[in-house]
Scaffold this motif. Structure first.
Motif, PDB file in Angstrom:
ATOM      1  N   PHE A  20       0.836  -1.192   0.000  1.00 59.61           N
ATOM      2  CA  PHE A  20       0.000   0.000   0.000  1.00 59.61           C
ATOM      3  C   PHE A  20       0.877   1.251   0.000  1.00 59.61           C
ATOM      4  O   PHE A  20       2.023   1.221   0.456  1.00 59.61           O
ATOM      5  CB  PHE A  20      -0.960  -0.002   1.201  1.00 59.61           C
ATOM      6  N   PRO A  21       0.316   2.365  -0.518  1.00 56.49           N
ATOM      7  CA  PRO A  21       1.059   3.619  -0.520  1.00 56.49           C
ATOM      8  C   PRO A  21       1.333   4.071   0.912  1.00 56.49           C
ATOM      9  O   PRO A  21       0.500   3.899   1.797  1.00 56.49           O
ATOM     10  CB  PRO A  21       0.120   4.608  -1.221  1.00 56.49           C
ATOM     11  N   ALA A  22       2.474   4.668   1.129  1.00 62.88           N
ATOM     12  CA  ALA A  22       2.880   5.125   2.458  1.00 62.88           C
ATOM     13  C   ALA A  22       2.172   6.433   2.796  1.00 62.88           C
ATOM     14  O   ALA A  22       2.769   7.500   2.865  1.00 62.88           O
ATOM     15  CB  ALA A  22       4.400   5.286   2.521  1.00 62.88           C
ATOM     16  N   LYS A  23       0.862   6.319   3.000  1.00 59.25           N
ATOM     17  CA  LYS A  23       0.024   7.471   3.334  1.00 59.25           C
ATOM     18  C   LYS A  23      -0.863   7.091   4.502  1.00 59.25           C
ATOM     19  O   LYS A  23      -1.438   5.992   4.528  1.00 59.25           O
ATOM     20  CB  LYS A  23      -0.845   7.867   2.149  1.00 59.25           C
ATOM     21  N   ALA A  24      -1.014   7.996   5.444  1.00 63.87           N
ATOM     22  CA  ALA A  24      -1.798   7.720   6.652  1.00 63.87           C
ATOM     23  C   ALA A  24      -3.242   7.351   6.340  1.00 63.87           C
ATOM     24  O   ALA A  24      -3.846   6.559   7.067  1.00 63.87           O
ATOM     25  CB  ALA A  24      -1.748   8.919   7.593  1.00 63.87           C
ATOM     26  N   ASP A  25      -3.800   7.869   5.247  1.00 66.53           N
ATOM     27  CA  ASP A  25      -5.197   7.553   4.941  1.00 66.53           C
ATOM     28  C   ASP A  25      -5.390   6.098   4.496  1.00 66.53           C
ATOM     29  O   ASP A  25      -6.520   5.642   4.334  1.00 66.53           O
ATOM     30  CB  ASP A  25      -5.769   8.519   3.909  1.00 66.53           C
ATOM     31  N   GLN A  26      -4.308   5.346   4.352  1.00 64.78           N
ATOM     32  CA  GLN A  26      -4.385   3.927   3.990  1.00 64.78           C
ATOM     33  C   GLN A  26      -4.529   3.017   5.216  1.00 64.78           C
ATOM     34  O   GLN A  26      -4.878   1.847   5.094  1.00 64.78           O
ATOM     35  CB  GLN A  26      -3.129   3.504   3.217  1.00 64.78           C
ATOM     36  N   LEU A  27      -4.250   3.551   6.408  1.00 61.11           N
ATOM     37  CA  LEU A  27      -4.181   2.710   7.603  1.00 61.11           C
ATOM     38  C   LEU A  27      -5.501   2.042   7.959  1.00 61.11           C
ATOM     39  O   LEU A  27      -5.510   0.885   8.395  1.00 61.11           O
ATOM     40  CB  LEU A  27      -3.649   3.507   8.791  1.00 61.11           C
ATOM     41  N   ALA A  28      -6.621   2.710   7.770  1.00 60.30           N
ATOM     42  CA  ALA A  28      -7.918   2.091   8.097  1.00 60.30           C
ATOM     43  C   ALA A  28      -8.148   0.859   7.234  1.00 60.30           C
ATOM     44  O   ALA A  28      -8.575  -0.191   7.734  1.00 60.30           O
ATOM     45  CB  ALA A  28      -9.051   3.101   7.934  1.00 60.30           C
ATOM     46  N   GLU A  29      -7.857   0.957   5.941  1.00 57.14           N
ATOM     47  CA  GLU A  29      -8.041  -0.189   5.052  1.00 57.14           C
ATOM     48  C   GLU A  29      -7.053  -1.306   5.369  1.00 57.14           C
ATOM     49  O   GLU A  29      -7.386  -2.486   5.296  1.00 57.14           O
ATOM     50  CB  GLU A  29      -7.908   0.243   3.593  1.00 57.14           C
ATOM     51  N   VAL A  30      -5.827  -0.941   5.741  1.00 62.97           N
ATOM     52  CA  VAL A  30      -4.835  -1.942   6.140  1.00 62.97           C
ATOM     53  C   VAL A  30      -5.339  -2.709   7.361  1.00 62.97           C
ATOM     54  O   VAL A  30      -5.302  -3.938   7.404  1.00 62.97           O
ATOM     55  CB  VAL A  30      -3.460  -1.284   6.429  1.00 62.97           C
ATOM     56  N   ARG A  31      -5.835  -1.975   8.362  1.00 62.86           N
ATOM     57  CA  ARG A  31      -6.371  -2.629   9.563  1.00 62.86           C
ATOM     58  C   ARG A  31      -7.560  -3.525   9.223  1.00 62.86           C
ATOM     59  O   ARG A  31      -7.666  -4.642   9.719  1.00 62.86           O
ATOM     60  CB  ARG A  31      -6.756  -1.592  10.614  1.00 62.86           C
ATOM     61  N   HIS A  32      -8.448  -3.037   8.384  1.00 65.76           N
ATOM     62  CA  HIS A  32      -9.634  -3.821   8.013  1.00 65.76           C
ATOM     63  C   HIS A  32      -9.228  -5.112   7.291  1.00 65.76           C
ATOM     64  O   HIS A  32      -9.711  -6.200   7.629  1.00 65.76           O
ATOM     65  CB  HIS A  32     -10.564  -2.981   7.135  1.00 65.76           C
ATOM     66  N   SER A  33      -8.349  -5.009   6.307  1.00 66.43           N
ATOM     67  CA  SER A  33      -7.896  -6.194   5.563  1.00 66.43           C
ATOM     68  C   SER A  33      -7.164  -7.171   6.470  1.00 66.43           C
ATOM     69  O   SER A  33      -7.355  -8.388   6.379  1.00 66.43           O
ATOM     70  CB  SER A  33      -6.980  -5.786   4.403  1.00 66.43           C
ATOM     71  N   THR A  34      -6.327  -6.638   7.365  1.00 65.09           N
ATOM     72  CA  THR A  34      -5.597  -7.480   8.311  1.00 65.09           C
ATOM     73  C   THR A  34      -6.569  -8.198   9.238  1.00 65.09           C
ATOM     74  O   THR A  34      -6.439  -9.403   9.479  1.00 65.09           O
ATOM     75  CB  THR A  34      -4.601  -6.635   9.130  1.00 65.09           C
ATOM     76  N   GLN A  35      -7.560  -7.492   9.726  1.00 66.48           N
ATOM     77  CA  GLN A  35      -8.546  -8.086  10.629  1.00 66.48           C
ATOM     78  C   GLN A  35      -9.320  -9.209   9.943  1.00 66.48           C
ATOM     79  O   GLN A  35      -9.559 -10.259  10.536  1.00 66.48           O
ATOM     80  CB  GLN A  35      -9.509  -7.010  11.127  1.00 66.48           C
ATOM     81  N   GLU A  36      -9.665  -9.013   8.671  1.00 68.40           N
ATOM     82  CA  GLU A  36     -10.358 -10.070   7.921  1.00 68.40           C
ATOM     83  C   GLU A  36      -9.495 -11.317   7.813  1.00 68.40           C
ATOM     84  O   GLU A  36      -9.969 -12.429   7.991  1.00 68.40           O
ATOM     85  CB  GLU A  36     -10.730  -9.572   6.517  1.00 68.40           C
ATOM     86  N   TRP A  37      -8.209 -11.139   7.510  1.00 69.82           N
ATOM     87  CA  TRP A  37      -7.331 -12.305   7.367  1.00 69.82           C
ATOM     88  C   TRP A  37      -7.117 -12.979   8.717  1.00 69.82           C
ATOM     89  O   TRP A  37      -7.147 -14.206   8.821  1.00 69.82           O
ATOM     90  CB  TRP A  37      -6.000 -11.901   6.736  1.00 69.82           C
ATOM     91  N   LEU A  38      -6.921 -12.187   9.757  1.00 64.11           N
ATOM     92  CA  LEU A  38      -6.694 -12.756  11.090  1.00 64.11           C
ATOM     93  C   LEU A  38      -7.896 -13.548  11.595  1.00 64.11           C
ATOM     94  O   LEU A  38      -7.732 -14.473  12.398  1.00 64.11           O
ATOM     95  CB  LEU A  38      -6.353 -11.649  12.092  1.00 64.11           C
ATOM     96  N   ALA A  39      -9.081 -13.210  11.131  1.00 70.54           N
ATOM     97  CA  ALA A  39     -10.285 -13.935  11.558  1.00 70.54           C
ATOM     98  C   ALA A  39     -10.217 -15.407  11.171  1.00 70.54           C
ATOM     99  O   ALA A  39     -10.906 -16.239  11.767  1.00 70.54           O
ATOM    100  CB  ALA A  39     -11.525 -13.280  10.959  1.00 70.54           C
ATOM    101  N   HIS A  40      -9.383 -15.740  10.199  1.00 69.04           N
ATOM    102  CA  HIS A  40      -9.239 -17.127   9.745  1.00 69.04           C
ATOM    103  C   HIS A  40      -8.043 -17.831  10.366  1.00 69.04           C
ATOM    104  O   HIS A  40      -7.781 -18.988  10.045  1.00 69.04           O
ATOM    105  CB  HIS A  40      -9.124 -17.167   8.218  1.00 69.04           C
TER     106      HIS A  40
END
Length: 139
Positions: A20-40
């Motif tokens: 992902f681009p090194a921009k703070a506005d990307q962090l919410a999507e990074v957390r969301h995607s990470t949380q989805e993967w961690l759920a498995h």
């Protein structure tokens, strides 16, 4: 934001990567995607939250300290190995020097990561910084 994982019969995959681009506005999507993967993953909800918090902090550090608005890219990847989850956050920027005076509000990110994750290794080179974290899948 690019997500990749190898095709195959793994469900969920044993490897997962996000760039992902090194921009703070990307962090919410990074957390969301990470949380989805961690759920498995075979982690209880408390340890999954610890991982999510540590990953968010490592990614925020890479954005703020590693790239500082240079338009670079950050790589985050997870590998499930026998008995553990290995998480890596890598930037290709140059970290800024820490401020000389103590800051009562900031500067606790790595301490927080180390408190949440049992094994943390930080490697700083001229080509960027890599934070590797390992967490057992069973405690």
């Amino acid at each position: 934001m690019t997500t990749t994982h190898p095709a195959g019969l793994d469900c969920p995959p044993t490897r997962w990567e996000l760039q992902f681009p090194a921009k703070a506005d990307q962090l919410a999507e990074v957390r969301h995607s990470t949380q989805e993967w961690l759920a498995h993953c075979p982690l209880d909800e408390y340890r999954a939250y610890d991982v999510l918090l540590a990953v968010g902090e490592a990614c925020a550090n890479a954005i703020e300290h590693g790239h500082r608005g240079d338009g670079g890219t950050i790589r985050l990847w997870f590998v499930r190995e026998a008995g553990c989850l290995r998480i890596t956050v890598a930037d290709h920027g140059r970290w800024k020097d820490p401020d000389p005076g103590p800051d009562q509000v900031r500067g606790r990110g790595m301490a927080m990561i180390r408190a949440l994750i049992p094994e943390v290794e930080v490697t700083i080179t001229a080509g960027g910084t890599t934070v590797e974290m390992r967490i057992p899948l069973s405690w």
